[in-house]
Design a protein around this motif. Sequence first.
Motif, short mmCIF file in Angstrom:
data_model
loop_
_atom_site.label_atom_id
_atom_site.label_comp_id
_atom_site.label_asym_id
_atom_site.label_seq_id
_atom_site.Cartn_x
_atom_site.Cartn_y
_atom_site.Cartn_z
N MET A 167 0.90 -1.07 0.03
CA MET A 167 0.15 -0.12 0.12
C MET A 167 0.88 1.35 -0.04
O MET A 167 0.58 2.12 -0.73
CB MET A 167 -1.04 -0.24 1.17
N MET A 168 2.01 1.34 0.69
CA MET A 168 2.66 2.40 0.86
C MET A 168 3.65 2.52 -0.30
O MET A 168 3.87 3.66 -0.85
CB MET A 168 3.87 2.22 2.01
N ARG A 169 3.76 1.42 -1.16
CA ARG A 169 4.56 1.69 -2.47
C ARG A 169 3.42 2.45 -3.58
O ARG A 169 3.87 3.09 -4.34
CB ARG A 169 4.92 0.26 -2.96
N ILE A 170 2.18 2.16 -3.39
CA ILE A 170 1.28 2.82 -4.23
C ILE A 170 1.21 4.38 -3.96
O ILE A 170 1.33 5.11 -4.96
CB ILE A 170 -0.15 2.27 -3.99
N TYR A 171 1.22 4.81 -2.78
CA TYR A 171 1.38 6.12 -2.36
C TYR A 171 2.53 6.88 -2.67
O TYR A 171 2.74 8.05 -3.21
CB TYR A 171 1.05 6.36 -0.77
N ALA A 172 3.75 6.13 -2.59
CA ALA A 172 5.07 6.52 -2.98
C ALA A 172 4.87 6.74 -4.46
O ALA A 172 5.62 7.77 -5.06
CB ALA A 172 5.94 5.74 -2.68
N ALA A 173 4.41 5.78 -5.28
CA ALA A 173 4.53 6.03 -6.63
C ALA A 173 3.42 7.20 -7.12
O ALA A 173 3.70 8.00 -8.23
CB ALA A 173 4.03 4.77 -7.29
N ALA A 232 2.97 9.87 -5.40
CA ALA A 232 3.43 10.99 -5.11
C ALA A 232 4.70 11.34 -6.06
O ALA A 232 4.64 12.58 -6.35
CB ALA A 232 4.00 10.94 -3.46
N GLN A 233 5.40 10.29 -6.43
CA GLN A 233 6.49 10.70 -7.59
C GLN A 233 5.80 11.19 -8.68
O GLN A 233 6.28 12.03 -9.40
CB GLN A 233 7.21 9.40 -7.61
N LYS A 234 4.61 10.67 -9.14
CA LYS A 234 4.07 11.17 -10.23
C LYS A 234 3.54 12.61 -10.19
O LYS A 234 3.66 13.36 -11.11
CB LYS A 234 2.77 10.01 -10.74
N GLU A 235 2.91 12.81 -9.08
CA GLU A 235 2.43 14.08 -8.83
C GLU A 235 3.82 15.27 -8.73
O GLU A 235 3.57 16.09 -9.36
CB GLU A 235 1.97 14.42 -7.51
N GLU A 287 6.69 19.53 -14.68
CA GLU A 287 6.31 19.59 -15.88
C GLU A 287 5.58 21.07 -16.02
O GLU A 287 6.00 21.92 -17.01
CB GLU A 287 5.64 18.64 -16.60
N ARG A 288 4.66 21.10 -15.04
CA ARG A 288 3.85 22.41 -15.21
C ARG A 288 4.61 23.64 -14.97
O ARG A 288 4.23 24.73 -15.63
CB ARG A 288 2.59 22.26 -14.39
#
Length: 116
Positions: free
Chosen positions: A1-7, A9-12, A18-19
């Motif tokens: 579950m933590m890996r999903i949040y970390a991924a 967060a990284q994507k955000e 980029e913006r």
Amino acid sequence: MMRIYAAMAQKERELISERTRAALAAAKARGKTLGGDQGYRPTCGPDAAAAALTRQHVAERAAHRLALEVQRLQTEGIMGKAAMARVLNERGVPVPSGRGAWTHTTVARVLARAAI
């Protein structure tokens, strides 16, 4: 579950980056100067003597303005500096610095500066 949040967060972070880059590129294309230096340079450095003289003039003007209030208290029979400070606080008269409360020392300094 933590890996999903970390991924996520990284994507955000990547999207924000980029913006930001796109916004800076657009501003640069419009001719906007980017960075901290906007081209302003003072003609001379700070002048401590001029600053001190300005502070002195401001203090003298404030003292003369407040001297009228102190003289009014003296005509009312209030002579002690602590009593004057108490009455000035009760009446809501601002101190010369604009912050804090009246004390007997503040009253004495106003009297000395206004030569009363």
